[in-house]
Scaffold this active site. Structure first.
Site, PDB file in Angstrom:
ATOM      1  N   SER A  17      -3.871 -19.839   1.331  1.00 27.33           N
ATOM      2  CA  SER A  17      -4.900 -19.343   2.247  1.00 27.33           C
ATOM      3  C   SER A  17      -5.781 -20.439   2.841  1.00 27.33           C
ATOM      4  CB  SER A  17      -5.761 -18.289   1.552  1.00 27.33           C
ATOM      5  OG  SER A  17      -5.005 -17.134   1.278  1.00 27.33           O
ATOM      6  N   LYS A  66      -8.011  -7.011  -6.490  1.00 22.97           N
ATOM      7  CA  LYS A  66      -8.196  -6.157  -5.314  1.00 22.97           C
ATOM      8  C   LYS A  66      -8.879  -4.831  -5.660  1.00 22.97           C
ATOM      9  CE  LYS A  66      -4.443  -8.234  -2.661  1.00 22.97           C
ATOM     10  NZ  LYS A  66      -3.194  -8.027  -1.899  1.00 22.97           N
ATOM     11  N   ALA A 128       6.218   1.068  -6.535  1.00 24.51           N
ATOM     12  CA  ALA A 128       5.126   2.036  -6.383  1.00 24.51           C
ATOM     13  C   ALA A 128       3.823   1.472  -6.924  1.00 24.51           C
ATOM     14  CB  ALA A 128       5.483   3.344  -7.094  1.00 24.51           C
ATOM     15  N   GLY A 129       3.678   0.154  -6.851  1.00 25.61           N
ATOM     16  CA  GLY A 129       2.472  -0.498  -7.338  1.00 25.61           C
ATOM     17  C   GLY A 129       1.463  -0.735  -6.236  1.00 25.61           C
ATOM     18  N   GLY A 130       0.529  -1.642  -6.505  1.00 21.99           N
ATOM     19  CA  GLY A 130      -0.543  -1.920  -5.561  1.00 21.99           C
ATOM     20  C   GLY A 130      -0.063  -2.454  -4.228  1.00 21.99           C
ATOM     21  N   ALA A 131       1.043  -3.221  -4.236  1.00 22.36           N
ATOM     22  CA  ALA A 131       1.562  -3.766  -2.979  1.00 22.36           C
ATOM     23  C   ALA A 131       1.981  -2.650  -2.036  1.00 22.36           C
ATOM     24  CB  ALA A 131       2.738  -4.701  -3.255  1.00 22.36           C
ATOM     25  N   GLY A 239       8.212 -12.561   3.027  1.00 23.77           N
ATOM     26  CA  GLY A 239       6.847 -12.144   3.286  1.00 23.77           C
ATOM     27  C   GLY A 239       5.921 -13.211   3.819  1.00 23.77           C
TER      28      GLY A 239
END
Length: 273
Positions: A17, A66, A128-131, A239
């Protein structure tokens, strides 16, 4: 006066970042600094409080904070509320504004950079997680023909489908239920690529028209993308573009300037090679 920004996480030393935001600032003529902030588990609020007290203007949030950022914010955007996770905090006028730019970053990378429309397409998301939670609402906004979540633990996928039902129809299945089905877009949002593993996909999911997209970025093909290539998927993408696009959305929220992303993505790929 230079405005101060940072990304907070644990671990954090790997984060790209600072490179991305420094390039955005250079290209748009913005006077900012951008650093990495490490926080011990359980000390997120303390570290953020110290950052704000020292004059910090905004934070990006990465794993595993997050959810902490979602609870820390006093004002939330609709997409942050939907995701129940925040990756962008803005500190202004005594308030803490929380947003989630992950989904818009993914959608822009697919629709604009890869020139692959989502509207009218059959979309499959693995995991099915946070992503996944962070990207479902922006994907549904694109009006796909169908959106299917596949996960080893079906009940987790069903919970997501129920949570996002107000934004559009979401199907939840186990991997075995994908037998005999194919999709236009297949997005790997599991962590399997980080462990050099592959979700248990049946054969036939990919076709020569399929975009195979791994939310993990890598110097080479991830196991998921290797599998897609071996089954003649029409397009492969990791990604990295999503990483840059979600950063660009954060930068725009903070600075009111929308940076150009393709050059930065290409530069970053060279740095990581």
């Amino acid at each position: 006066m230079t405005d101060r920004y940072a990304v907070i996480g644990n671990p954090i030393s790997h984060s790209q970042s600072p490179f991305i935001h420094e390039e955005f600032a250079r290209a748009t003529g913005q006077d900012i600094s951008y650093e990495r902030l490490f926080a011990d588990i359980g000390r997120f609020n303390d570290v953020v409080g110290e950052f704000v007290a020292s004059g910090g203007k905004g934070l990006n949030i990465t794993l595993p904070f997050k959810g902490d950022a979602f609870r820390y914010a006093s004002e939330l955007t609709e997409r942050a509320r939907a995701a129940e996770a925040v990756n962008t905090l803005t500190f202004r006028d005594g308030k803490v504004y929380g947003d989630n730019t992950d989904g818009v970053g993914l959608v822009r990378d697919i629709v604009e950079n890869l020139d692959y429309p989502i509207v009218g397409r059959r979309v499959l998301i693995l995991g099915a997680g946070g992503a996944v939670r962070g990207v479902l609402e922006p994907i549904l906004e694109q009006k796909p023909a169908s959106l299917t979540i596949a996960n080893r633990t079906v009940i987790k996928a069903e919970a997501l489908a129920h949570h996002f039902a107000r934004y559009g129809k979401v199907e939840a299945v186990g991997y075995a239920a994908l037998e005999g089905r194919s999709f236009d877009i297949v997005i790997n949002a599991t962590s399997t690529s980080l462990n050099n593993e592959m979700p248990p996909l049946p054969h036939g999911v990919f076709t020569p028209r399929t975009l195979a997209y791994d939310m993990v970025y890598s110097t080479g093909l991830t196991p998921f993308l290797q599998r897609a290539q071996g089954e003649n998927a029409g397009m492969l993408a990791d990604g990295l573009g999503m990483l840059v696009e979600q950063a660009a959305e954060s930068f725009s929220i903070w600075r009111g300037a929308q940076p150009e992303t393709r050059k930065v993505t290409n530069m970053l790929r060279e740095v990581l090679a």
